[in-house]
Every structure is written in structure tokens, then in C-alpha cells.
Design a protein around this motif. Sequence first.
Motif, PDB file in Angstrom:
ATOM      1  N   VAL A  93      26.119  31.825  29.350  1.00 35.99           N
ATOM      2  CA  VAL A  93      26.271  33.140  30.078  1.00 35.99           C
ATOM      3  C   VAL A  93      27.574  33.369  30.829  1.00 35.99           C
ATOM      4  O   VAL A  93      28.050  32.284  31.434  1.00 35.99           O
ATOM      5  N   SER A  94      28.236  34.551  30.540  1.00 36.60           N
ATOM      6  CA  SER A  94      29.446  34.598  31.266  1.00 36.60           C
ATOM      7  C   SER A  94      29.431  36.225  31.789  1.00 36.60           C
ATOM      8  O   SER A  94      28.746  36.922  31.171  1.00 36.60           O
ATOM      9  N   THR A  95      30.654  36.518  32.202  1.00 34.94           N
ATOM     10  CA  THR A  95      30.978  37.902  32.568  1.00 34.94           C
ATOM     11  C   THR A  95      31.158  38.579  31.513  1.00 34.94           C
ATOM     12  O   THR A  95      30.836  39.851  31.660  1.00 34.94           O
ATOM     13  N   TYR A  96      31.428  38.284  30.316  1.00 37.31           N
ATOM     14  CA  TYR A  96      31.464  39.063  29.186  1.00 37.31           C
ATOM     15  C   TYR A  96      30.245  39.647  28.898  1.00 37.31           C
ATOM     16  O   TYR A  96      30.053  40.668  28.135  1.00 37.31           O
ATOM     17  N   ASN A 215      38.496  28.544  22.836  1.00 35.92           N
ATOM     18  CA  ASN A 215      39.881  29.011  22.051  1.00 35.92           C
ATOM     19  C   ASN A 215      40.410  30.255  22.840  1.00 35.92           C
ATOM     20  O   ASN A 215      39.658  31.433  22.930  1.00 35.92           O
ATOM     21  N   LYS A 216      41.604  30.091  23.732  1.00 39.31           N
ATOM     22  CA  LYS A 216      41.906  31.192  24.495  1.00 39.31           C
ATOM     23  C   LYS A 216      43.285  31.730  23.822  1.00 39.31           C
ATOM     24  O   LYS A 216      44.166  30.964  23.267  1.00 39.31           O
ATOM     25  N   VAL A 217      43.550  33.091  23.729  1.00 39.47           N
ATOM     26  CA  VAL A 217      44.708  33.668  23.152  1.00 39.47           C
ATOM     27  C   VAL A 217      45.844  34.000  24.114  1.00 39.47           C
ATOM     28  O   VAL A 217      46.933  34.131  23.798  1.00 39.47           O
ATOM     29  N   GLY A 218      45.545  33.840  25.459  1.00 44.05           N
ATOM     30  CA  GLY A 218      46.648  34.255  26.470  1.00 44.05           C
ATOM     31  C   GLY A 218      45.946  33.720  27.726  1.00 44.05           C
ATOM     32  O   GLY A 218      44.954  32.876  27.984  1.00 44.05           O
ATOM     33  N   SER A 219      46.699  34.284  28.956  1.00 49.46           N
ATOM     34  CA  SER A 219      46.232  34.250  30.064  1.00 49.46           C
ATOM     35  C   SER A 219      46.446  35.338  31.089  1.00 49.46           C
ATOM     36  O   SER A 219      47.339  36.191  30.831  1.00 49.46           O
ATOM     37  N   LEU A 220      45.466  35.528  31.859  1.00 47.07           N
ATOM     38  CA  LEU A 220      45.288  36.411  32.917  1.00 47.07           C
ATOM     39  C   LEU A 220      46.011  36.083  34.253  1.00 47.07           C
ATOM     40  O   LEU A 220      45.263  34.795  34.754  1.00 47.07           O
ATOM     41  N   ALA A 221      46.941  36.190  34.938  1.00 47.16           N
ATOM     42  CA  ALA A 221      47.600  35.630  35.940  1.00 47.16           C
ATOM     43  C   ALA A 221      47.446  36.579  37.227  1.00 47.16           C
ATOM     44  O   ALA A 221      47.606  37.578  37.192  1.00 47.16           O
ATOM     45  N   PHE A 222      46.828  35.844  38.079  1.00 46.86           N
ATOM     46  CA  PHE A 222      46.602  36.334  39.679  1.00 46.86           C
ATOM     47  C   PHE A 222      47.866  35.930  40.559  1.00 46.86           C
ATOM     48  O   PHE A 222      47.950  34.919  40.809  1.00 46.86           O
ATOM     49  N   ASN A 223      48.639  36.705  40.940  1.00 48.97           N
ATOM     50  CA  ASN A 223      49.726  36.787  41.822  1.00 48.97           C
ATOM     51  C   ASN A 223      49.680  36.537  43.284  1.00 48.97           C
ATOM     52  O   ASN A 223      48.942  37.511  43.545  1.00 48.97           O
ATOM     53  N   VAL A 224      50.202  35.464  43.947  1.00 53.93           N
ATOM     54  CA  VAL A 224      49.917  35.631  45.399  1.00 53.93           C
ATOM     55  C   VAL A 224      51.318  35.408  45.946  1.00 53.93           C
ATOM     56  O   VAL A 224      52.032  34.656  45.539  1.00 53.93           O
ATOM     57  N   GLU A 225      51.439  36.137  47.323  1.00 52.93           N
ATOM     58  CA  GLU A 225      52.856  35.891  47.902  1.00 52.93           C
ATOM     59  C   GLU A 225      52.768  34.529  48.658  1.00 52.93           C
ATOM     60  O   GLU A 225      52.099  34.519  49.521  1.00 52.93           O
ATOM     61  N   GLN A 243      47.932  42.126  34.454  1.00 54.27           N
ATOM     62  CA  GLN A 243      47.674  42.914  33.282  1.00 54.27           C
ATOM     63  C   GLN A 243      46.323  43.412  33.450  1.00 54.27           C
ATOM     64  O   GLN A 243      45.151  42.788  34.233  1.00 54.27           O
ATOM     65  N   ALA A 244      45.885  44.547  32.851  1.00 53.41           N
ATOM     66  CA  ALA A 244      44.677  44.969  32.802  1.00 53.41           C
ATOM     67  C   ALA A 244      43.775  44.265  32.025  1.00 53.41           C
ATOM     68  O   ALA A 244      44.067  43.667  31.053  1.00 53.41           O
ATOM     69  N   ALA A 245      42.346  44.390  32.509  1.00 52.89           N
ATOM     70  CA  ALA A 245      41.319  43.495  31.483  1.00 52.89           C
ATOM     71  C   ALA A 245      39.838  44.241  31.825  1.00 52.89           C
ATOM     72  O   ALA A 245      39.889  44.939  32.688  1.00 52.89           O
ATOM     73  N   GLU A 322      37.886  32.419  32.912  1.00 52.06           N
ATOM     74  CA  GLU A 322      38.296  33.036  31.702  1.00 52.06           C
ATOM     75  C   GLU A 322      38.181  34.551  32.142  1.00 52.06           C
ATOM     76  O   GLU A 322      37.752  34.996  32.968  1.00 52.06           O
ATOM     77  N   ALA A 323      38.945  35.295  31.127  1.00 50.86           N
ATOM     78  CA  ALA A 323      38.955  36.843  31.343  1.00 50.86           C
ATOM     79  C   ALA A 323      39.102  37.371  30.056  1.00 50.86           C
ATOM     80  O   ALA A 323      38.931  36.637  28.782  1.00 50.86           O
ATOM     81  N   TYR A 324      38.865  38.482  29.886  1.00 53.94           N
ATOM     82  CA  TYR A 324      38.649  39.251  28.616  1.00 53.94           C
ATOM     83  C   TYR A 324      39.442  40.643  28.491  1.00 53.94           C
ATOM     84  O   TYR A 324      39.517  41.463  29.424  1.00 53.94           O
ATOM     85  N   ASN A 325      40.591  40.709  27.467  1.00 58.74           N
ATOM     86  CA  ASN A 325      41.516  41.858  27.476  1.00 58.74           C
ATOM     87  C   ASN A 325      40.651  43.060  26.773  1.00 58.74           C
ATOM     88  O   ASN A 325      39.756  43.100  26.541  1.00 58.74           O
ATOM     89  N   ALA A 326      41.590  43.970  26.558  1.00 54.78           N
ATOM     90  CA  ALA A 326      40.930  45.293  25.928  1.00 54.78           C
ATOM     91  C   ALA A 326      40.495  45.098  24.477  1.00 54.78           C
ATOM     92  O   ALA A 326      39.434  45.872  24.201  1.00 54.78           O
ATOM     93  N   ASN A 327      40.992  43.872  23.803  1.00 58.86           N
ATOM     94  CA  ASN A 327      40.245  43.561  22.581  1.00 58.86           C
ATOM     95  C   ASN A 327      39.038  42.780  22.432  1.00 58.86           C
ATOM     96  O   ASN A 327      38.656  42.219  21.561  1.00 58.86           O
TER      97      ASN A 327
END
Length: 430
Positions: A93-96, A215-225, A243-245, A322-327
Motif C-alpha cells: 500500500v502506497s501513495t501511488y 528500483n528507483k530511476v531518480g530523486s525528488l528533492a525538497f529544498n529548505v533554506e 520538480q513536478a510529481a 518515494e515519489a512518482y513522476n509524470a510517467n
Amino acid sequence: DEAGNADHCRTYVVIQDPNGSCGDPDPTGAMIMGRLQDEMDMDVTDVSITMAGAGVTFPTVITDLDGFTFENVPMHGNYTVTPEKDINHSNGVSTYDLVLIQKHILGVAPLDSPYKIIAADVNRSNTVSTFDIVQIRRLILHIDTEFENNTSWRFVDKDFVFPSSNPFETTFPEVISFNDLDDNEMATDFVSIKVGDVNNSAIANEGLVGTQNRNKVGSLAFNVENQLVKAGETVTVDFAADQAALGYQFTLNFDQNALEFVDVVNGNADNFGLAMLDEGVITTSWNTTTVEKAAFSLTFTAKSDVELSKALTINSRYTTAEAYNANADLLDVALTFNGQATASTFELFQNRPNPFTQSTAISFNLAEAGNATLTVYDVSGKVLMVNKGAFAKGYNEVQVNKADLSGAGVLYYKLETANNTAVKKMLLVD
């Protein structure tokens, strides 16, 4: 093969006795057997199978990769076979799943099988609605540990044909019955449905799987000051995705000795789990039907002088990062400060559930990919289990089953790498 592809087939050997050397078969006894497989034809293990009827008591059978068998069943009786599995509701069970269920509700992309629609109906209302999304998210966020009105798995007679794409238009059989059993061998096969999992990512044979790799193909980064916060100051921390997700989920850890959580000030509070603030843990899950750049803000009060980059981390300690891109590709989730990534750290987490009776998950974080050894031992120092392997950088998880251990009570588990060692305690309840 060398590319990591694998496949298998299953064959059968039929043993016959044409000369009658074994004598005549017992005409009063029959064999009832069956297989439980998911939509991907994976055998589901650890399912409790009960059979009742004809005034005979049969012992419960637990399925393995070969399914189950009841032998010496009296002929010409009426029998009902019932499967049940109600452990590890979060498996698969995941957000996807929320992304797919929301698209189904809106009619953007309907779920393509009746079994997936049954899986989406987690509150067992015979409909799929936003109420199901709410319950699934609460499970992902570790606010709930199970679905309130449902078991973790459901089973449907494999021979049943749904009259339409809507499985709730009719009552579908979740047991198989025999009236006046008159055959020496009867098959009782079920399709297994992991509740809450609509993309078939659940591990069907949990008890036989030691580690779980993603298996993950990249990374979604959250930036903080990054900034230094003085004791007594209240600071609002803005988290902005690079990036958008379609969605994401992760565990945000904060140093509870240096920071006190105050509130969610930008973002939907329902997307955050705050049940483990005393552990310095906030879980989060967010999704949309269209690709968007996510952002949220949290407010903390500093208990002591602290730099944010030293007090905040993201990992999979509770909710898997984990995160999920447009594809719909699977991405990792990272936390950056002023655009700079922080280094992964070595960390051994508390097993969950704890205490446990049948199985538990031990997770850990590695600063870099390499060999590691997980050892479980009792209070006397006797080694009960050793798991050696090559593990990925970042989050890893090992499943430990009661069958792998001996005895019960207080146990210890130790993780060792070339440069680090950590030990924690857990409780096995007999």
C-alpha cells in the motif's frame, strides 16, 4: 540471466497404478486441494484455510507455495472451504495507489479489473470513494495500523465470472462449497486480493522474502533554506519540491531535543501524520491527478540553538520515502539545504511491529552501498538468525519471521558494516 531477468514454470507428475499393485483407492475418502494466487499469478502464502461440514472437524491448514490440501475427506458430505489472511495491512500500500484510485473515482482512468476495484474498497462499503482514500492515507501515515472494517486480504473463487466491470453489482463468492462430494479429487482455487493495493505491488509470499529492494530511476528533492535558530525562537520551515510529481510520501525526522513541532501552516493537515511526534517523526503523503510542484511549511519552536540542516532528515523509517513522476516512474525522496544534498547516514531503526507474534520488519539506513550483517540473538547471547548480504545506499528492510527464530521473549538485533555497528532490542510474544 546476466541482465537480472528470471522466469519459472510449474509442471506436474501424475503417478498411475495400471496393474493395481497399490490396491483399490478408498472410496470413502477424498482429497480437496487448492491454490491461492494474486492477479500476477504469484502464490500467496500464510493464508489460513479452514474447512467445515458433514460433522467432521478438520485442522486449519496454512498455505505455502504449493497451496493447501485436505486429505481423507468423507465422501458425499457438504463442505465449505474458507481462506483468511489478516496480517501486515500496509503490504503493497502506497501513495501511488491513491493516485490510481483518485483517477478511478474521477473517471480519468478507471481501474481495469474487478479485483483491483475490490482492493480499492478498503472500508467494505461496496463502492470506491474518497472515504477509501482517507483510510488508505491514514494507514500510509501510520495513524492507523490496519483497515477498520476489512481484512488485509480478500479471496474470490477463481471460477467465478463477474457479470460486469463493477464487482459489487452481484455478491461474489469468498468461500467455495461442495454439496454431496462425489469426486476423489476436487480443486478449490482462489484469486487473492491485497486490500488497498491496486497496482499489484504487494509481496505475495511475505514469509519467504528476506529483503525488499525498490528500483528507483531518480530523486525528488525538497529544498529548505538552512538557518541557525536560537533557543526560544519559532521558525516556519518551507519545503519546496524541485520538480513536478504525481505524488510522494516519506518520513520526516526532526531532533526532538532541539525542536518542538508547532503546526502545519502551509499544506493540508490531512496529508501529515503526527502520531509519533514524541519520537521526532512526522509522516507525510500527498497526491494529485495532474503533475504539480508540491510545497508545504511546518512551524517549529527551538528548544536550543540549532542549525536546521543538523536537525531535519528524510528517510523511510516509518512511511517509505518515494515519489512518482509524470510517467509514474518511482523516485527516491531527498532533502537539500540551500540546494545542497545532505549525506546519507548509518542508522538502525526500531523493528515494527514491536512486540510481534509472527513476523516483524527490521529497517536500516546505509551511508553507502555495501555488505552488511544483521544478527538476531537472545539474552544469553545465543545467535538465532544471521542475514548477510549486499545492501543499497539509503533505506533497506529485512523481514524476520517467528519460524526463523527459536524461543520467545526479549531478543536483540545487531547491524554490522565495515565501519559501523548498532544494536536494538525487540520482543517476540509466544
